[in-house]
Design a protein around this motif. Structure first.
Motif, PDB file in Angstrom:
ATOM      1  N   ASP A 163     -18.616 -17.243 -26.085  1.00  0.00           N
ATOM      2  CA  ASP A 163     -17.689 -17.590 -25.000  1.00  0.00           C
ATOM      3  C   ASP A 163     -18.363 -18.522 -23.992  1.00  0.00           C
ATOM      4  O   ASP A 163     -17.742 -19.478 -23.500  1.00  0.00           O
ATOM      5  N   GLN A 164     -19.632 -18.248 -23.685  1.00  0.00           N
ATOM      6  CA  GLN A 164     -20.365 -19.118 -22.755  1.00  0.00           C
ATOM      7  C   GLN A 164     -20.511 -20.527 -23.323  1.00  0.00           C
ATOM      8  O   GLN A 164     -20.360 -21.521 -22.601  1.00  0.00           O
ATOM      9  N   LEU A 165     -20.794 -20.602 -24.627  1.00  0.00           N
ATOM     10  CA  LEU A 165     -20.943 -21.919 -25.247  1.00  0.00           C
ATOM     11  C   LEU A 165     -19.600 -22.648 -25.298  1.00  0.00           C
ATOM     12  O   LEU A 165     -19.542 -23.867 -25.086  1.00  0.00           O
ATOM     13  N   ASP A 166     -18.514 -21.913 -25.565  1.00  0.00           N
ATOM     14  CA  ASP A 166     -17.175 -22.522 -25.536  1.00  0.00           C
ATOM     15  C   ASP A 166     -16.897 -23.123 -24.162  1.00  0.00           C
ATOM     16  O   ASP A 166     -16.358 -24.238 -24.055  1.00  0.00           O
ATOM     17  N   ALA A 167     -17.262 -22.380 -23.112  1.00  0.00           N
ATOM     18  CA  ALA A 167     -17.029 -22.863 -21.747  1.00  0.00           C
ATOM     19  C   ALA A 167     -17.845 -24.128 -21.473  1.00  0.00           C
ATOM     20  O   ALA A 167     -17.350 -25.076 -20.839  1.00  0.00           O
ATOM     21  N   LEU A 168     -19.091 -24.169 -21.970  1.00  0.00           N
ATOM     22  CA  LEU A 168     -19.923 -25.359 -21.776  1.00  0.00           C
ATOM     23  C   LEU A 168     -19.350 -26.559 -22.527  1.00  0.00           C
ATOM     24  O   LEU A 168     -19.358 -27.683 -22.015  1.00  0.00           O
ATOM     25  N   LEU A 172     -18.087 -29.937 -20.860  1.00  0.00           N
ATOM     26  CA  LEU A 172     -18.685 -31.210 -21.269  1.00  0.00           C
ATOM     27  C   LEU A 172     -17.615 -32.269 -21.508  1.00  0.00           C
ATOM     28  O   LEU A 172     -17.820 -33.451 -21.214  1.00  0.00           O
ATOM     29  N   GLN A 173     -16.463 -31.843 -22.031  1.00  0.00           N
ATOM     30  CA  GLN A 173     -15.369 -32.783 -22.268  1.00  0.00           C
ATOM     31  C   GLN A 173     -14.691 -33.203 -20.967  1.00  0.00           C
ATOM     32  O   GLN A 173     -14.325 -34.366 -20.793  1.00  0.00           O
ATOM     33  N   ASP A 174     -14.539 -32.248 -20.039  1.00  0.00           N
ATOM     34  CA  ASP A 174     -13.797 -32.520 -18.806  1.00  0.00           C
ATOM     35  C   ASP A 174     -14.671 -33.135 -17.716  1.00  0.00           C
ATOM     36  O   ASP A 174     -14.233 -34.041 -17.001  1.00  0.00           O
ATOM     37  N   ASN A 175     -15.887 -32.630 -17.581  1.00  0.00           N
ATOM     38  CA  ASN A 175     -16.763 -33.078 -16.491  1.00  0.00           C
ATOM     39  C   ASN A 175     -18.223 -32.971 -16.937  1.00  0.00           C
ATOM     40  O   ASN A 175     -18.901 -31.988 -16.623  1.00  0.00           O
ATOM     41  N   PRO A 176     -18.714 -33.963 -17.681  1.00  0.00           N
ATOM     42  CA  PRO A 176     -20.072 -33.883 -18.238  1.00  0.00           C
ATOM     43  C   PRO A 176     -21.157 -33.658 -17.188  1.00  0.00           C
ATOM     44  O   PRO A 176     -22.163 -33.014 -17.468  1.00  0.00           O
ATOM     45  N   GLU A 177     -20.940 -34.192 -15.980  1.00  0.00           N
ATOM     46  CA  GLU A 177     -21.972 -34.069 -14.949  1.00  0.00           C
ATOM     47  C   GLU A 177     -22.149 -32.626 -14.482  1.00  0.00           C
ATOM     48  O   GLU A 177     -23.164 -32.287 -13.877  1.00  0.00           O
ATOM     49  N   ALA A 178     -21.152 -31.771 -14.767  1.00  0.00           N
ATOM     50  CA  ALA A 178     -21.241 -30.369 -14.346  1.00  0.00           C
ATOM     51  C   ALA A 178     -22.034 -29.515 -15.335  1.00  0.00           C
ATOM     52  O   ALA A 178     -22.292 -28.341 -15.075  1.00  0.00           O
ATOM     53  N   VAL A 179     -22.411 -30.102 -16.480  1.00  0.00           N
ATOM     54  CA  VAL A 179     -23.148 -29.359 -17.507  1.00  0.00           C
ATOM     55  C   VAL A 179     -24.629 -29.698 -17.409  1.00  0.00           C
ATOM     56  O   VAL A 179     -25.007 -30.870 -17.374  1.00  0.00           O
ATOM     57  N   SER A 180     -25.449 -28.664 -17.372  1.00  0.00           N
ATOM     58  CA  SER A 180     -26.895 -28.851 -17.269  1.00  0.00           C
ATOM     59  C   SER A 180     -27.550 -28.610 -18.625  1.00  0.00           C
ATOM     60  O   SER A 180     -27.190 -27.675 -19.342  1.00  0.00           O
ATOM     61  N   ASP A 183     -28.903 -25.127 -18.931  1.00  0.00           N
ATOM     62  CA  ASP A 183     -27.982 -24.058 -19.333  1.00  0.00           C
ATOM     63  C   ASP A 183     -27.859 -23.983 -20.854  1.00  0.00           C
ATOM     64  O   ASP A 183     -27.836 -22.897 -21.435  1.00  0.00           O
ATOM     65  N   VAL A 184     -27.769 -25.142 -21.488  1.00  0.00           N
ATOM     66  CA  VAL A 184     -27.637 -25.175 -22.949  1.00  0.00           C
ATOM     67  C   VAL A 184     -28.913 -24.659 -23.607  1.00  0.00           C
ATOM     68  O   VAL A 184     -28.866 -23.884 -24.569  1.00  0.00           O
ATOM     69  N   SER A 185     -30.060 -25.067 -23.082  1.00  0.00           N
ATOM     70  CA  SER A 185     -31.337 -24.606 -23.638  1.00  0.00           C
ATOM     71  C   SER A 185     -31.485 -23.094 -23.483  1.00  0.00           C
ATOM     72  O   SER A 185     -31.964 -22.414 -24.398  1.00  0.00           O
ATOM     73  N   ALA A 186     -31.072 -22.564 -22.333  1.00  0.00           N
ATOM     74  CA  ALA A 186     -31.164 -21.115 -22.104  1.00  0.00           C
ATOM     75  C   ALA A 186     -30.292 -20.359 -23.100  1.00  0.00           C
ATOM     76  O   ALA A 186     -30.697 -19.311 -23.631  1.00  0.00           O
ATOM     77  N   LEU A 187     -29.114 -20.896 -23.376  1.00  0.00           N
ATOM     78  CA  LEU A 187     -28.208 -20.255 -24.330  1.00  0.00           C
ATOM     79  C   LEU A 187     -28.809 -20.257 -25.736  1.00  0.00           C
ATOM     80  O   LEU A 187     -28.734 -19.258 -26.463  1.00  0.00           O
ATOM     81  N   ARG A 188     -29.421 -21.349 -26.101  1.00  0.00           N
ATOM     82  CA  ARG A 188     -30.038 -21.442 -27.432  1.00  0.00           C
ATOM     83  C   ARG A 188     -31.238 -20.503 -27.543  1.00  0.00           C
ATOM     84  O   ARG A 188     -31.461 -19.888 -28.587  1.00  0.00           O
ATOM     85  N   LEU A 252     -25.129 -34.107 -24.738  1.00  0.00           N
ATOM     86  CA  LEU A 252     -25.443 -34.216 -23.313  1.00  0.00           C
ATOM     87  C   LEU A 252     -26.588 -35.202 -23.092  1.00  0.00           C
ATOM     88  O   LEU A 252     -26.558 -36.008 -22.149  1.00  0.00           O
ATOM     89  N   THR A 253     -27.582 -35.162 -23.975  1.00  0.00           N
ATOM     90  CA  THR A 253     -28.703 -36.107 -23.886  1.00  0.00           C
ATOM     91  C   THR A 253     -28.218 -37.539 -24.089  1.00  0.00           C
ATOM     92  O   THR A 253     -28.640 -38.462 -23.374  1.00  0.00           O
ATOM     93  N   SER A 254     -27.311 -37.730 -25.056  1.00  0.00           N
ATOM     94  CA  SER A 254     -26.769 -39.071 -25.319  1.00  0.00           C
ATOM     95  C   SER A 254     -25.999 -39.598 -24.111  1.00  0.00           C
ATOM     96  O   SER A 254     -26.133 -40.773 -23.735  1.00  0.00           O
ATOM     97  N   LEU A 255     -25.190 -38.727 -23.492  1.00  0.00           N
ATOM     98  CA  LEU A 255     -24.435 -39.146 -22.307  1.00  0.00           C
ATOM     99  C   LEU A 255     -25.369 -39.506 -21.157  1.00  0.00           C
ATOM    100  O   LEU A 255     -25.137 -40.482 -20.432  1.00  0.00           O
ATOM    101  N   THR A 256     -26.426 -38.716 -21.001  1.00  0.00           N
ATOM    102  CA  THR A 256     -27.398 -38.995 -19.935  1.00  0.00           C
ATOM    103  C   THR A 256     -28.109 -40.320 -20.185  1.00  0.00           C
ATOM    104  O   THR A 256     -28.276 -41.137 -19.267  1.00  0.00           O
TER     105      THR A 256
END
Length: 324
Positions: A163-168, A172-180, A183-188, A252-256
């Motif tokens: 569920d957390q990954l779904d939310a991320l 990411l689709q709606d507001n990429p700048e709001a995704v860190s 957070d993704v690394s911690a989830l993995r 996320l890395t590609s967008l950055t």
């Protein structure tokens, strides 16, 4: 905590309930023919001393495993019983679920000894069910109930991870700048930690499924087969979650990188426009004699208009070439 680190103890009556045992009778009850269960927290030094003194008849390897500080899921057959070491989700307050808690179990046809260092919720679930008269009726059912509750809690924790990954992914689709990326690394990392302890438990459940112990009837072996399938599904789910998290991280890395490159490209264009203008102003600003236009009253205005026109011309050319 109860005396000697013993959290609670039961005699199991074969009908889903039992009688709580007082501390002074526990050692005698677990040596009797009837089925008895004692649960111990070995963070208390007295608990370790009690195990050494009262359960001396178990093999030294079994006792050492029950009291080990560092544990990993494992299975040992010994005479009519077995040693199991399992891991459950950490549901204690202010603790991370993936910091899985260890549960060490000795079980045979007439005694069950469970040992924890940190609170294991599954044990409280079975204790509550005995109170409600819906608990295990025998040693085999105790194991199926324990592993069932254990894996249910793990499954719930994994559902929350998905569920957390779904939310991320949605964010990411709606507001990429709001995704860190943090957070993704911690989830993995959480998924990898779960995988580290859940994968070996598949082997433990397979041993139970294939056990020759007379007190594990075929119906319980079929339940262990279901649990084995569930563990396999959880492992596959964790692998899928890690792959999804890696894809999100890469995106996320590609967008950055794209944003950084775009900013650098814009900065390079601005630098290119101002480079000839800087050359002109630097040339005319030299402190030497006979600079052209030094004594002309309108020279500054002409030069300013010329440099502005040159800047506009260069910007227009870049725009026409689609460099901007």
């Amino acid at each position: 905590m109860a005396q000697n680190g013993i959290t609670f103890a039961w005699t199991i009556d074969g009908h889903g309930s039992g009688i709580r045992i007082s501390n002074e009778n526990i050692a005698e009850e677990i040596r009797n023919v009837g089925l008895a269960w004692v649960h111990i927290n070995d963070s208390d030094f007295e608990a370790r001393a009690w195990i050494e003194k009262e359960i001396y008849y178990l093999d030294r390897i079994i006792l050492d495993a029950l009291l080990a500080e560092e544990t990993h899921p494992r299975y040992i057959d010994y005479q009519d019983g077995m040693l199991l070491i399992l891991r459950g989700v950490n549901l204690n307050p202010d603790q991370e679920p993936e910091d899985m808690v260890s549960l060490r179990i000795w079980i045979d046809s007439h005694r069950i000894i469970t040992v924890e260092r940190r609170k294991v919720q599954t044990i409280r679930d079975i204790d509550r069910r005995l109170e409600e008269k819906t608990g295990p009726k025998n040693a085999g059912e105790f194991l199926t109930m324990l592993t069932g509750h254990l894996f249910d809690h793990i499954d719930d924790a994994m559902t929350r991870l998905h569920d957390q990954l779904d939310a991320l992914e949605d964010k990411l689709q709606d507001n990429p700048e709001a995704v860190s990326q943090r957070d993704v690394s911690a989830l993995r990392r959480q998924a990898m930690t779960f995988h580290r302890y859940i994968a070996p438990q598949r082997d433990v459940i397979n041993h139970l499924r294939l056990s020759n112990s007379a007190w594990i009837p075929p119906i319980h072996k079929r339940i262990f087969s279901e649990h084995s399938d569930k563990v396999n599904q959880m492992i596959e789910s964790l692998d899928f979650l890690k792959d999804r998290a890696l894809i999100v991280y890469d995106e996320l890395t590609s967008l950055t990188n794209l944003k950084t490159n775009k900013n650098l490209y814009l900065l390079s264009g601005i630098t290119t426009i101002f480079m000839p203008l800087s050359f002109i102003t630097g040339l005319l600003g030299m402190n030497v004699m006979d600079i052209p236009g030094a004594h002309a009253p309108h020279a500054f205005a002409y030069i300013a208009i010329g440099t502005i026109a040159l800047g506009i011309l260069m910007a227009s050319i870049f725009k026409w070439l689609k460099w901007f």
